[in-house]
Design a protein around this motif. Sequence first.
Motif, PDB file in Angstrom:
ATOM      1  N   GLN A   1     -39.737  72.156 -61.465  1.00  0.00           N
ATOM      2  CA  GLN A   1     -39.372  72.453 -60.081  1.00  0.00           C
ATOM      3  C   GLN A   1     -38.231  73.464 -59.999  1.00  0.00           C
ATOM      4  OE1 GLN A   1     -40.856  71.207 -57.324  1.00  0.00           O
ATOM      5  NE2 GLN A   1     -42.335  70.015 -58.510  1.00  0.00           N
TER       6      GLN A   1
ATOM      7  N   GLN B   1     -40.640  63.411 -57.110  1.00  0.00           N
ATOM      8  CA  GLN B   1     -41.197  64.670 -56.623  1.00  0.00           C
ATOM      9  C   GLN B   1     -40.825  64.909 -55.163  1.00  0.00           C
ATOM     10  OE1 GLN B   1     -42.505  66.704 -58.749  1.00  0.00           O
ATOM     11  NE2 GLN B   1     -42.421  65.180 -60.395  1.00  0.00           N
ATOM     12  N   SER B   2     -40.823  63.853 -54.362  1.00  0.00           N
ATOM     13  CA  SER B   2     -40.441  63.975 -52.958  1.00  0.00           C
ATOM     14  C   SER B   2     -39.002  64.440 -52.826  1.00  0.00           C
ATOM     15  CB  SER B   2     -40.631  62.627 -52.248  1.00  0.00           C
ATOM     16  OG  SER B   2     -40.140  62.682 -50.922  1.00  0.00           O
TER      17      SER B   2
ATOM     18  N   PHE C   1     -37.232  66.149 -55.065  1.00  0.00           N
ATOM     19  CA  PHE C   1     -37.094  67.530 -55.537  1.00  0.00           C
ATOM     20  C   PHE C   1     -37.500  68.539 -54.466  1.00  0.00           C
ATOM     21  CE2 PHE C   1     -37.327  66.897 -60.451  1.00  0.00           C
ATOM     22  CZ  PHE C   1     -36.097  66.261 -60.385  1.00  0.00           C
ATOM     23  N   ARG C   2     -38.502  68.188 -53.677  1.00  0.00           N
ATOM     24  CA  ARG C   2     -38.969  69.123 -52.645  1.00  0.00           C
ATOM     25  C   ARG C   2     -37.960  69.294 -51.513  1.00  0.00           C
ATOM     26  NH1 ARG C   2     -43.992  66.513 -53.738  1.00  0.00           N
ATOM     27  NH2 ARG C   2     -43.663  65.076 -51.992  1.00  0.00           N
ATOM     28  N   SER C   3     -37.072  68.334 -51.343  1.00  0.00           N
ATOM     29  CA  SER C   3     -36.130  68.383 -50.217  1.00  0.00           C
ATOM     30  C   SER C   3     -34.683  68.611 -50.642  1.00  0.00           C
ATOM     31  CB  SER C   3     -36.220  67.084 -49.410  1.00  0.00           C
ATOM     32  OG  SER C   3     -35.969  65.963 -50.233  1.00  0.00           O
ATOM     33  N   SER C   4     -34.453  69.012 -51.914  1.00  0.00           N
ATOM     34  CA  SER C   4     -33.092  69.161 -52.442  1.00  0.00           C
ATOM     35  C   SER C   4     -32.889  70.525 -53.090  1.00  0.00           C
ATOM     36  CB  SER C   4     -32.803  68.061 -53.470  1.00  0.00           C
ATOM     37  OG  SER C   4     -33.039  66.778 -52.938  1.00  0.00           O
ATOM     38  N   ASP C   5     -31.637  70.933 -53.168  1.00  0.00           N
ATOM     39  CA  ASP C   5     -31.266  72.157 -53.884  1.00  0.00           C
ATOM     40  C   ASP C   5     -30.800  71.861 -55.305  1.00  0.00           C
ATOM     41  OD1 ASP C   5     -31.708  73.664 -51.528  1.00  0.00           O
ATOM     42  OD2 ASP C   5     -29.693  73.152 -50.816  1.00  0.00           O
TER      43      ASP C   5
ATOM     44  N   SER D   1     -39.486  67.310 -65.040  1.00  0.00           N
ATOM     45  CA  SER D   1     -39.669  67.547 -63.609  1.00  0.00           C
ATOM     46  C   SER D   1     -38.628  68.534 -63.091  1.00  0.00           C
ATOM     47  CB  SER D   1     -39.571  66.228 -62.845  1.00  0.00           C
ATOM     48  OG  SER D   1     -40.587  65.336 -63.222  1.00  0.00           O
TER      49      SER D   1
ATOM     50  N   ARG E   1     -43.623  59.689 -57.817  1.00  0.00           N
ATOM     51  CA  ARG E   1     -43.717  60.210 -56.447  1.00  0.00           C
ATOM     52  C   ARG E   1     -42.368  60.291 -55.732  1.00  0.00           C
ATOM     53  NH1 ARG E   1     -48.425  56.419 -54.237  1.00  0.00           N
ATOM     54  NH2 ARG E   1     -47.186  54.990 -55.547  1.00  0.00           N
TER      55      ARG E   1
END
Length: 309
Positions: free
Chosen positions: A225, A192-193, A195-199, A221, A189
């Motif tokens: 992503q 994944q968190s 990855f959603r907020s990074s480039d 992952s 988790r």
Amino acid sequence: MGDSSRMTFCFIYSLCRRAALLACLLLAQPAWSADILLTAAEDGVGVQTFTRALAQQRPADRITFTPLKDLPPPNRLPANTRLILLDLPGLDWRLQDAQGPPTLVLRISRLQAHQRLGSTQHARISLLWSDPPLERQLHLIAAILPQARRIGVLYGAESEFLLPELRQHATALGLEIVPQRWDNTNDSRPLQSLFRSSDVLLGLDDPQLYNPKTAKNLLLSSYSQQLPLVGPNAGFVRAGSLASTYSDQADWLAVLDDLLDHPPANWPRTLYPEHFKVVGNPQVARSLGIEQVDEAGVAARLAEGEKRP
């Protein structure tokens, strides 16, 4: 025999006696009295190759390797010895004594040194870092992923101390560090968190986070992503990250050659190698829809940038 012949004979005899005496003195010296002494807990092929390469590079110096178990305490080594440690057991042995010869430590990461020394420095020890410089890794990201602005960074209890320096370098480049602590590597988790907020994800050389057990989860992952992973080292690039800077044996030999030309009093307490290379993974670049890394070209641009004030 004439006077001239007798004088010549006596002169040659005197030279021979002096040479024989010098040879006896050298033979009488213990094995650990070399001017440049390398040591490690294990005498493997890699250690032998490195010792031979250094000896070939500096033929005027006396260079020897002695296993750590055969050495006396550091304070019993000759004061004019220049000591090179090739592994962590060697550093642990050297740290037992505040005295002893000036020492260069190879193959040590920032994290490993922090675990042993904290923020203190040993007056006679110089640490030559094995992990890529954080600033250099950020410049690599800027060169190969110019649109990336949010740099995701996983960290643990052991590597948290690197974050302030990382933020400082990132700010200078107009980049934002997005940190995420990852204490339980079986829990995806946090990953994944992040990855959603990074480039892009920048890997720190923290073996608790980046190791053979976590590699599959991290890399799969990353692919799912479509988020590139840069670093943490050349070995991880071969496993499936996008790219990294690194220094190989030739680079380290160049560093040592320069340092050994200077008095130990002038050696820096810590040093990243000036010489380095870039490695990229073409298959990873294709799978992420990213242009293949021009390893030589990017390395040259980074090195030129570091030379400028």
